[in-house]
Design an enzyme around this catalytic site. Structure first.
Site, mmCIF file in Angstrom:
data_model
loop_
_atom_site.group_PDB
_atom_site.id
_atom_site.type_symbol
_atom_site.label_atom_id
_atom_site.label_comp_id
_atom_site.label_asym_id
_atom_site.label_seq_id
_atom_site.Cartn_x
_atom_site.Cartn_y
_atom_site.Cartn_z
ATOM 1 N N ARG A 1 0.831 -1.200 0.000
ATOM 2 C CA ARG A 1 0.000 0.000 0.000
ATOM 3 C C ARG A 1 0.871 1.258 0.000
ATOM 4 O O ARG A 1 0.552 2.247 -0.638
ATOM 5 C CB ARG A 1 -0.919 -0.007 1.224
ATOM 6 N N ARG B 1 -3.260 -8.747 -5.698
ATOM 7 C CA ARG B 1 -2.840 -7.403 -5.283
ATOM 8 C C ARG B 1 -1.373 -7.143 -5.647
ATOM 9 O O ARG B 1 -0.791 -6.158 -5.227
ATOM 10 C CB ARG B 1 -3.024 -7.231 -3.783
ATOM 11 N N CYS C 1 -5.359 -17.638 16.617
ATOM 12 C CA CYS C 1 -6.045 -17.619 17.918
ATOM 13 C C CYS C 1 -7.403 -18.308 17.845
ATOM 14 O O CYS C 1 -7.996 -18.642 18.866
ATOM 15 C CB CYS C 1 -6.236 -16.191 18.396
#
Lengths: 447, 447
Positions: free
Chosen positions: B21, B69, B42
């Site tokens: 980004r 991406r 988790c």
């Protein structure tokens, strides 16, 4: 040391307890004009809904318990005047019809608020009520019809909590609100509509933009309301259109009343008149975000002010730290909370505020009972100083996360500070990035 | 700009996303030796218990989505060496069995932790497992017996979460813990026993003070354990005795490893070797209360470190703010949370600490689903500086209130500050004095 306290609910009884603890030899008398002391007024709607078993459950301490601690509690005694020069109060024993004067060294006026009665509601009808105290609650319970509609007038905290709780009793509930939406003074506009949706989903007939104009009554009972949009039939009516501070005694004694209509006090809860304190719902407090006096009558504030006044009256030195305008309420499944300022409030004060909305889930998105939660976070443009937050959570308990922002508002923290917080994470409790962190991330890129 | 990232879970994928980004033209490659990237580790116990439907639900982003991406993700590729002078890594394609070198400008080592295997557990048996990744979880699920006991060895976070979740599957669960109680490194002693009680109440056979000494196996399966208190029969065994940071690559490259055994990094997540970053569970972080490096591998920390490293590798400037040691977990109905230091930890660091315990209810005491909540609050004697808090709540969500203390630890606030907070109150959410305020009130009179 002779201490007189007028009003025996949150602020008054907190003050009495603290004064007695600070100076066990102080001579403390509490005059309460009603039938109960020391009850949790915020619990009143929940007795009507059945989430609290009995009215008596709301009572934290009885007059007898207080007497046992050496505090003289006089029920059904109304104080009608103060002579600040002579340092006496005039008291009427409502039971005996007798009036007398009592001397004081330190006086606390903790008379709270009274409901506002619109003109049309000024009538004595068995099924037309407000909800201020236990007595009112009992009147409402006794007045509810077996069939037909119960009409609540006003969409603030009490009106909204009543709507849920009367629904739980199986009644048909109509909620009339003058404004364009409910919770108008609590949330920014974009969040108000969600409360309406939740009420509607659970069968409450919410009608906004409706002005009540007159009562229709028959044989001592209200049967309907003339409104700006026509007649609304009513088996019972509860008026919840706001409150005003009870400051008559203080005004007559020459004490300064603030622009908010509530008593002006310093941080030690002293009024402008020597020897006279005020604490609780009838007082202004300083908002820590704006540094300005505000009148936001709520339970914790009242209890805290009472403690401060009690210590000071007994010879100690305690100060009230101010508030940040935190509040929370439940409407069916929704938890709704706010702290600090809304965007609208910040703008009205001339602050350069910027807000973002973040929709997320309260647990990890993949966890089975993950529910939607929305956070609206507001900060000052340029500095990033946090100004406020609003939360709507489908799992009501998750709205209590507002307290993190409340704590940071106290400390004058910024949105950048919030984003850095090491908040606790496990899938049954939040996403890795708690919704508050995600909101701070988004807002920090806009301020 | 050529960026190589070793490890594609929390820190690694956060870094890749942020770097991409920040500099969309950067050439970013991620090498992941396993079968999955970007999953919520988790959540592993909750798939076994059924609170999460499927292993794939834990995956936030697939390799294909990352490729889309512009991030080159190579699965089943293990990096086995670094040449920091040449700025190359040696990579083995585990599928093809081919080894090659790749050049980098900036390198991130995000290799996480590995489970500790006690000596007795070093055996390859189908029903003897650890729970580190999705593959392990699938192995455990496949190994569970229809009847007989499942034995969990170790009473830390993972052992406790596994105990609940395997119980939910209807299995008989035995939890063996070497120490005198479970959650030994998480809570002060007085709170450890409550976790044992909750496990026992739900049918887990908790045995503390038990040392496992050897396996008993038959036909490639473990059938029991020799322990210091006798033989324990086992239809399956899960070992959850702790983790160690994966720092071999870093150590071999000459990077400084801290006294905790994890990688030593600065606030920009740089190791001591030019061009090499580290982020996630394999790293130390600075504890904001003690200002000392600690190794507390947790999900939010890993994600945050990854973001910081990603921005910096791509040419930006971001710093990790440190942690305050917040964590939270669920054991059946109980929510258990901590932040900062326990009394024992504070004493071990030579701090003059004082703690109080407060038992209360999470809602107004009169509200129907009000549940017990206990808070242990710790502050520095004299200054009143908050050092830590522990919460055990019978309604698990209420343990999330730990975040208020976590926020105040970040700001270096005192217990007196905490007591002044305007926390949100309504009967379905808390008492007038939230349990945190009540605890602060009690502690502020002791510091």
């Amino acid at each position: 040391m002779r201490i007189i306290i007028v009003g025996g609910v949150a602020a008054g009884m907190s003050a009495a307890s603290r004064a007695q603890r600070f100076d066990p030899k102080a001579d403390i008398t509490v005059f309460e004009r009603g039938h109960y002391i020391s009850y949790g007024a915020c619990g009143l709607p929940y007795v009507l809904g059945g989430e609290v078993d009995d009215w008596d459950d709301l009572v934290a301490r009885t007059p007898e318990q207080m007497q046992g601690r050496g505090i003289d509690v006089r029920m059904l005694h109304e104080v009608t005047g103060i002579d600040p020069q002579a340092r006496t109060v005039t008291v009427t024993d409502l039971g005996a019809g007798r009036t007398f004067t009592e001397p004081y060294d330190q006086l606390l006026i903790a008379t709270g608020v009274s409901p506002l009665y619109p003109e049309w509601a000024k009538a004595d009808l068995a099924n037309l009520n407000v909800l201020r105290d236990i007595h009112d609650g009992q009147r409402i319970a006794a007045s509810l019809p077996d069939t037909g509609e119960v009409v609540i007038v006003g969409g603030g905290y009490i009106g909204l909590e009543l709507a849920e709780n009367l629904c739980r009793r199986g009644l048909s509930v109509v909620l009339l609100e003058r404004g364009a939406a409910v919770a108008r003074r609590i949330l920014d506009q974009s969040y108000q509509g969600r409360i309406v949706d939740e009420l509607t989903k659970h069968g409450v007939d919410v009608r906004c933009g409706v002005n009540v104009e007159a009562l229709i009554s028959e044989e001592g009972r209200v049967t309907g309301l003339h409104t700006s949009t026509g007649i609304v039939r009513a088996g019972a009516v509860v008026v919840a259109t706001g409150v005003k501070a009870n400051v008559g005694l203080l005004r007559d004694a020459g004490a300064t009343i603030g622009a908010t209509g509530a008593a002006s006090v310093n941080a030690r809860q002293q009024t402008s008149v020597d020897g006279i304190y005020a604490a609780g719902d009838n007082c202004e407090s300083v908002h820590r975000v704006t540094k300005k006096p505000v009148h936001i009558p709520l339970g914790l504030t009242a209890n805290r002010m009472g403690r401060v006044a009690g210590v000071n009256m007994a010879g100690g030195d305690s100060t009230f730290p101010g508030i940040v305008g935190s509040s929370i309420f439940k409407v069916f499944d929704l938890g709704v909370a706010r702290t600090g300022l809304t965007q609208a409030e910040a703008e009205a004060l001339g602050l350069q505020a910027v807000s973002i909305d973040l929709d997320s889930t309260d647990h990890a998105r993949y966890y089975f009972d993950s529910q939607p939660i929305s956070v609206r976070l507001t900060a000052e443009q340029g500095t990033g100083r946090l100004l406020g937050a609003q939360i709507i959570a489908q799992n009501h308990l998750s709205a209590k996360r507002i307290d993190v922002v409340a704590a940071l508002l106290h400390q004058g923290s910024s949105v950048h500070d919030l984003f850095e917080m090491d908040l606790a994470y496990a899938p049954p409790f939040s996403g890795v990035w708690d919704v508050l962190l995600a909101a701070a991330d988004k807002l920090s890129r806009k301020v």
